[in-house]
Design an enzyme around this catalytic site. Sequence first.
Site, PDB file in Angstrom:
ATOM      1  CB  THR A 198      -0.945   0.010   1.215  1.00  0.00           C
ATOM      2  OG1 THR A 198      -1.763  -1.163   1.159  1.00  0.00           O
ATOM      3  CG2 THR A 198      -1.866   1.226   1.201  1.00  0.00           C
TER       4      THR A 198
ATOM      5  CG  PHE B   2       0.277   4.686   3.679  1.00  0.00           C
ATOM      6  CD1 PHE B   2       0.779   3.418   3.415  1.00  0.00           C
ATOM      7  CD2 PHE B   2      -0.846   4.790   4.484  1.00  0.00           C
ATOM      8  CE1 PHE B   2       0.167   2.287   3.928  1.00  0.00           C
ATOM      9  CE2 PHE B   2      -1.468   3.666   5.013  1.00  0.00           C
ATOM     10  CZ  PHE B   2      -0.955   2.412   4.724  1.00  0.00           C
TER      11      PHE B   2
HETATM   12  O1  LIG Z   1      -7.409  -0.647   7.950  1.00  0.00           O
HETATM   13  C1  LIG Z   1      -6.197  -0.410   8.035  1.00  0.00           C
HETATM   14  O2  LIG Z   1      -5.445  -1.045   8.771  1.00  0.00           O
HETATM   15  C2  LIG Z   1      -5.647   0.676   7.240  1.00  0.00           C
HETATM   16  O3  LIG Z   1      -4.620   1.196   7.593  1.00  0.00           O
HETATM   17  C3  LIG Z   1      -6.359   1.098   5.990  1.00  0.00           C
HETATM   18  C4  LIG Z   1      -5.869   0.369   4.751  1.00  0.00           C
HETATM   19  C5  LIG Z   1      -6.461   1.055   3.482  1.00  0.00           C
HETATM   20  O4  LIG Z   1      -7.198   2.004   3.557  1.00  0.00           O
HETATM   21  O5  LIG Z   1      -6.143   0.586   2.390  1.00  0.00           O
HETATM   22  C6  LIG Z   1      -4.417   0.462   4.650  1.00  0.00           C
HETATM   23  C7  LIG Z   1      -3.644  -0.530   4.196  1.00  0.00           C
HETATM   24  C8  LIG Z   1      -4.228  -1.803   3.727  1.00  0.00           C
HETATM   25  O6  LIG Z   1      -4.250  -1.706   2.322  1.00  0.00           O
HETATM   26  C9  LIG Z   1      -5.613  -2.019   4.199  1.00  0.00           C
HETATM   27  C10 LIG Z   1      -6.319  -1.018   4.735  1.00  0.00           C
END
Ligand SMILES: O=C(O)C(=O)C[C@]1(C(=O)O)C=C[C@@H](O)C=C1
Length: 430
Positions: free
Chosen positions: A304, A306
């Site tokens: 992911t 950020f």
């Molecule tokens: O729910 C979490 O733990 C988050 O940090 C959010 C979140 C997102 O929004 O994509 C972040 C990373 C992962 O891809 C899954 C969920």
Amino acid sequence: MDLKSLTRIASTPSVGLTHHRVAPARIVIQCVSRNDSTNVNTNSSPANVGSGQVGRARHDWQSACAILASKVVSSEQQDTEKSNGGAEGISAVNGHPTLDLVPVNNPSSSPAPLPKPLSIADLSPSPMHGAQLRVAYQGVPGAYSEAAAGKAYPNCEAIPCDQFEVAFQAVELWIADRAVLPVENSLGGSIHRNYDLLLRHRLHIVGEVQLPVHHCLLSLPGVRKEYLTRVISHPQALSQCEHTLTKMGLTVAREAVDDTAGAAEYIALNNLRDTAAIASARAAELYGLQILADGIQDDSGNVTRFVMLAREPIIPRTDRPFKTSIVFAHDKGTSVLFKVLSAFAFRNISLTKIESRPHRNRPIRLVDDANVGTAKHFEYMFYVDFEASMAEVRAQNALAEVQEFTSFLRVLGSYPMDMTPWTPSSSNGD
Ligand SMILES: O=C(O)C(=O)C[C@]1(C(=O)O)C=C[C@@H](O)C=C1
């Protein structure tokens, strides 16, 4: 607390998922430091998870937000009053004295001190409350966003927020110094809500971090897979594990909640023996759950991305790889897209991402053709990331050209690229 109070409207609803909706947004910020053991119960007994502590922290932060918000408003009023006739301006911003370039109009007083030259510290002020940076993220402790905040700003104080928008507001209201928010995942795609919020708010992208996301299936201790009737998690996490869950024979209901760690907390608080959560190993530890399965993401290289947001932009440089994010629109819709993109291609600037979102102010354009009738075109906002720093002449020229073709253009930020080595198999959040 019921499931509804944990949920919100999904930013990226996945096909076939039940998603619980909640009442309209309210500012709820829980003040829990990453290392703050008073609010995060590490006791392995689920019944002992510190709901009272977290509840109190939430309440404290609600009051703090209200006080801070009123202070921001009243200081803004004072500033306006002063600038409308008052003799003095604000004497300090973020703990740093501002440059008072206007001489005091009082002949009897000693000569006004000469302005202090700007220093690096003035350009990138440190937080007013000490050395520790306060970083807002969406979710509760144990969420991947908390891990991303820690990767972006080691030793920061991570501030959990119940919604993405609250994280934006926390920075705008000076409750936090930065926000760290997910924008895209290699399996689940873009987190559209954050693209829309980037446009609605005036924060600047000052950096990016890419976090390998390693999901676990969590349940109360002693629960077996066969007992499960549903799996709950953030919609992104559910979609990132979709095929693996099916391969595991878990064809049970899948329900979306606010964040992965919140799902784990919910199971622990409500002693749910028929429900599992998709979350990090750290969430299992924090909320006293067992790991039923480890590494259940559909691709081991699940990552992911950020972005880090701040009130002020950083000064772009050329001594390391930079990325720049822009958003633009044009009255003639997609027809200028090729021209815009060629401004980058001619200068050998690589694009790393293109995203389009509905143009909220004018979502539809009617094109009348007397012979054939009226066509209805959808209008978009285009988000583009390109690999160049705004300090480079080629990037400046490309944007000058883009401006000629567009009716709206905003630079969201020019920031260092995350160049950390690729470690797809490493587990995170613990
Ligand atoms: O729910 C979490 O733990 C988050 O940090 C959010 C979140 C997102 O929004 O994509 C972040 C990373 C992962 O891809 C899954 C969920």
